[in-house]
Write a protein that holds these residues in place. Structure first.
Motif, short mmCIF file in Angstrom:
data_model
loop_
_atom_site.label_atom_id
_atom_site.label_comp_id
_atom_site.label_asym_id
_atom_site.label_seq_id
_atom_site.Cartn_x
_atom_site.Cartn_y
_atom_site.Cartn_z
N ARG A 141 -29.96 72.10 -27.51
CA ARG A 141 -30.34 70.85 -26.85
C ARG A 141 -29.10 70.11 -26.38
O ARG A 141 -29.01 69.63 -25.27
CB ARG A 141 -31.11 69.95 -27.82
N LEU A 142 -28.12 70.02 -27.28
CA LEU A 142 -26.88 69.31 -26.96
C LEU A 142 -26.18 69.98 -25.78
O LEU A 142 -25.73 69.31 -24.85
CB LEU A 142 -25.97 69.31 -28.19
N ALA A 145 -27.53 71.76 -23.46
CA ALA A 145 -28.29 71.51 -22.24
C ALA A 145 -27.99 70.13 -21.69
O ALA A 145 -27.93 69.91 -20.48
CB ALA A 145 -29.79 71.66 -22.51
N LEU A 146 -27.81 69.15 -22.59
CA LEU A 146 -27.52 67.79 -22.15
C LEU A 146 -26.13 67.68 -21.56
O LEU A 146 -25.90 66.99 -20.58
CB LEU A 146 -27.63 66.82 -23.34
N LEU A 147 -25.17 68.38 -22.18
CA LEU A 147 -23.77 68.13 -21.82
C LEU A 147 -23.23 69.04 -20.72
O LEU A 147 -22.21 68.71 -20.12
CB LEU A 147 -22.89 68.27 -23.07
N ALA A 198 -24.04 69.89 -17.53
CA ALA A 198 -23.84 69.37 -16.17
C ALA A 198 -22.82 68.23 -16.13
O ALA A 198 -21.89 68.27 -15.33
CB ALA A 198 -25.18 68.93 -15.58
N PRO A 199 -22.97 67.19 -17.00
CA PRO A 199 -21.98 66.09 -16.92
C PRO A 199 -20.56 66.56 -17.21
O PRO A 199 -19.63 66.13 -16.52
CB PRO A 199 -22.43 65.12 -18.01
N LEU A 200 -20.40 67.45 -18.20
CA LEU A 200 -19.04 67.88 -18.51
C LEU A 200 -18.47 68.74 -17.39
O LEU A 200 -17.29 68.66 -17.07
CB LEU A 200 -19.00 68.65 -19.84
N TRP A 236 -19.09 68.35 -14.31
CA TRP A 236 -18.68 67.40 -13.27
C TRP A 236 -17.38 66.68 -13.66
O TRP A 236 -16.41 66.66 -12.90
CB TRP A 236 -19.79 66.39 -13.04
N LEU A 237 -17.40 66.10 -14.87
CA LEU A 237 -16.25 65.26 -15.25
C LEU A 237 -15.00 66.08 -15.52
O LEU A 237 -13.90 65.68 -15.17
CB LEU A 237 -16.61 64.41 -16.46
N VAL A 238 -15.20 67.25 -16.15
CA VAL A 238 -14.01 68.05 -16.48
C VAL A 238 -13.51 68.81 -15.26
O VAL A 238 -12.33 68.77 -14.94
CB VAL A 238 -14.30 69.02 -17.65
N ALA A 253 -14.57 68.52 -11.81
CA ALA A 253 -14.34 67.74 -10.59
C ALA A 253 -13.29 66.65 -10.82
O ALA A 253 -12.39 66.48 -10.01
CB ALA A 253 -15.64 67.11 -10.10
N TYR A 254 -13.39 65.95 -11.95
CA TYR A 254 -12.50 64.81 -12.13
C TYR A 254 -11.17 65.18 -12.80
O TYR A 254 -10.11 65.03 -12.21
CB TYR A 254 -13.21 63.72 -12.93
#
Lengths: 270, 304
Positions: free
Chosen positions: B34-35, B37-39, B41-43, B45-47, B49-50
């Protein structure tokens, strides 16, 4: 706190002065949009509504506005998805690097915009361009979404913290599966926080100029970029003044919406 | 119509719910999945792309530009940083930028403290909401519009000149105007966290302090200040960072003033020296990272 009368009056005076400091410059722009003098000599010699008519006919401004709306919607969409996901992960789970993740979300707005801008610019130039993905509206959306994630994250996280997990547990006890719990319990609880986050994200994106300058491809002009490129042209001054006045008046709309959405008075802040 | 609504729940949902239910039950047992799956996409992007972009930025700070062809030479060297450290111009501009950012932060703190205190502790509760709205509204009026308002105000022959008695008698554009306008722009970012902090401070604590014999000054130092400090630091992250990287306001009201942001902008644009711009951009990053690490313990990041 038991304050003396004079202390109360001092604080009241400071508040009034502060509000005057905040609102006087904005009202000058409003007044000036009716100033007939092209150089805005003060006090205005005559009044006119001619600039308003001319601004309404300005195709460049309208086009830039549409680009801004597209970029804002794109960035808001991405921010809603990513911000909510991180908020759920940080609120519901204890995992290694949790602190780092929450710092990582804050970093894009904690670092100066020019750093985010030039970093994305460099990455697009030296990594994406060779892959065939040039700068355009897409890169603007990527740039904006990166610093918009944090506002959705903050709003959703605050709501999750306040509502706790009891409702979700009750729902599961009553036999609902994960999807039903999300659809009938979690999502309704979050709805207004998501809307408030979306509103803030859109506002941030709509106003952003520094990151946009560095990530916009040729021909992509958002409203702030259009304003800035016309700011130093003397014959455009009256039109800029009207656009500025419109933006000041329009800022009442998101404030009104945010106030209706947020349950605490300060809920609409970053 | 009636038959179809009757038909569907019985047959349709059980057929559909079977796999959904199994999946949700399986997910319920596997917290790690679950964790992840949550993390993911955002990671990603942030790791990627940013942080990835930041990494590319730092790497390119080690490159140079060939003076004749204008092309980037991808060979790591510390030349850019050597220039920044040894050339006095860059030191002056860096110090000036930090000075401007610190000045803006101090001015905003001084203006924001009494305003936030009035809003949270003196104003009647039903007025509070309206005061918050009054502080929030200018946040939505565009940054450019507000800087532009000051360009109009401070213009030669503009309202401020008129107030001081004719064209040329006001302060005009320059470093002072830059600090003033930046302080104006970021003021709400300082008021709101302080207000939020003070709002959480129960009035009973202030009364208890008074009951125990403390005067206003003592109460302020012993009770209000510990609550306010993390809020001020939270606000200062915005006022400091936003001022440190600004180059637009400087261009609008700064006259000939140069800040780090301008140098980065000039090097990336007119001078077409991306590596040197990247090296310059590491200055505000370093300053902000040191600042963020220093204030992390104060709990200010939770207040953002």
């Amino acid at each position: 706190m038991t304050l003396s009368r004079s202390a109360r009056w001092l604080l009241r005076g400071a508040m009034a002065l502060g509000l005057a400091f905040i609102y006087l410059p904005l009202s000058i722009v409003l007044v000036n949009s009716f100033n007939a003098d092209r150089t805005f000599a003060w006090p205005p010699p005559r009044w006119t509504t001619e600039w308003w008519v001319r601004a309404g006919e300005n195709a460049g401004a309208r086009e830039a506005l549409w680009t801004s709306v597209q970029a804002g919607l794109g960035a808001t969409g991405v921010a809603l998805l990513l911000g909510s996901l991180v908020a759920f992960a940080v609120q519901r789970y204890r995992f290694f690097g949790r602190e780092t993740v929450s710092l990582l979300v804050v970093l894009p707005i904690a670092l100066p915009g020019i750093v985010t801008g030039i970093a994305l610019d460099t990455a697009f130039r030296s990594v994406m361009a060779p892959l065939g993905v040039g700068k355009g509206l897409f890169s603007v959306i990527v740039g904006h979404a990166t610093f918009c994630v944090v506002v959705v994250y903050n709003n959703v996280l605050a709501r999750l913290r306040r509502s706790g997990g009891n409702l979700q547990e009750a729902s599961a006890d009553l036999g609902a599966d994960g999807w039903q719990t999300f659809r009938y319990v979690t999502f309704p609880v979050l709805r207004s926080a998501l809307l408030a986050g979306a509103l803030l994200a859109f506002g941030l994106s709509f106003d952003e100029i520094i990151v946009t300058t560095f990530t916009a491809g040729p021909g992509v002009q958002t409203l702030p970029i259009w304003i800035f490129s016309n700011l130093f042209r003397p014959n455009q001054a009256p039109v800029i003044n009207v656009v500025a006045a419109v933006l000041i008046v329009a800022s009442v709309v998101p404030i009104y919406l945010a106030q209706r959405l947020s349950d605490t008075a300060s809920g609409g802040r970053l | 119509m009636a038959t179809s609504t009757l038909d569907r729940p019985a047959g349709g949902t059980t057929a559909l719910r079977g796999p959904v239910r199994r999946l949700s039950a399986w997910l319920h047992r596997h917290a790690g999945v679950r964790l992840a799956a949550l993390l993911t996409a955002p990671l990603f992007w942030l790791v990627i792309a940013y942080l990835g972009s930041l990494a590319v930025l730092f790497v390119s700070a080690l490159w140079t530009v060939n003076g004749f062809t204008g092309e980037v030479v991808r060979q790591p060297t510390l030349d850019n940083f050597r220039t920044i450290v040894t050339d006095e111009v860059y030191r002056t501009v860096a110090l000036r930028s930090v000075g401007v950012a610190a000045g803006v932060t101090v001015i905003d703190t001084l203006i924001a403290l009494p305003m936030a205190f009035y809003m949270a502790k003196v104003a009647k509760p039903r007025h509070r909401r309206w005061l918050v709205v009054a502080i929030l509204t200018p946040l939505w009026a565009s940054y450019l519009v507000k800087a532009y308002a000051w360009r109009v105000l401070l213009a030669n022959g503009g309202p401020v000149d008129w107030l001081f008695g004719g064209p040329g008698s006001g302060p005009g554009y320059g470093l002072g105007a830059t600090v003033l306008v930046l302080a104006y722009l970021w003021l709400p970012y300082m008021i709101l966290p302080i207000y939020a902090g003070l709002e959480r401070l129960p009035d009973s604590l202030l009364e208890a302090s008074a009951d125990l014999g403390a005067r206003a000054g003592r109460t302020f130092r012993a009770v209000v200040l510990p609550v306010v400090v993390p809020s001020v630091i939270a606000g200062s992250i915005f006022t400091f960072s936003l001022s440190l990287g600004d180059y637009i306001t400087v261009q609008i009201v700064g006259g000939k003033t140069q800040l780090i942001g301008n140098l980065v902008y000039v090097n990336i644009g007119a001078a077409n020296n991306l590596p040197f711009a990247a090296a310059l951009a590491t200055i505000p990053v370093l300053i902000m990272v040191v600042y963020l690490v220093a204030v992390r313990r104060s709990g200010a990041l939770e207040e953002l």
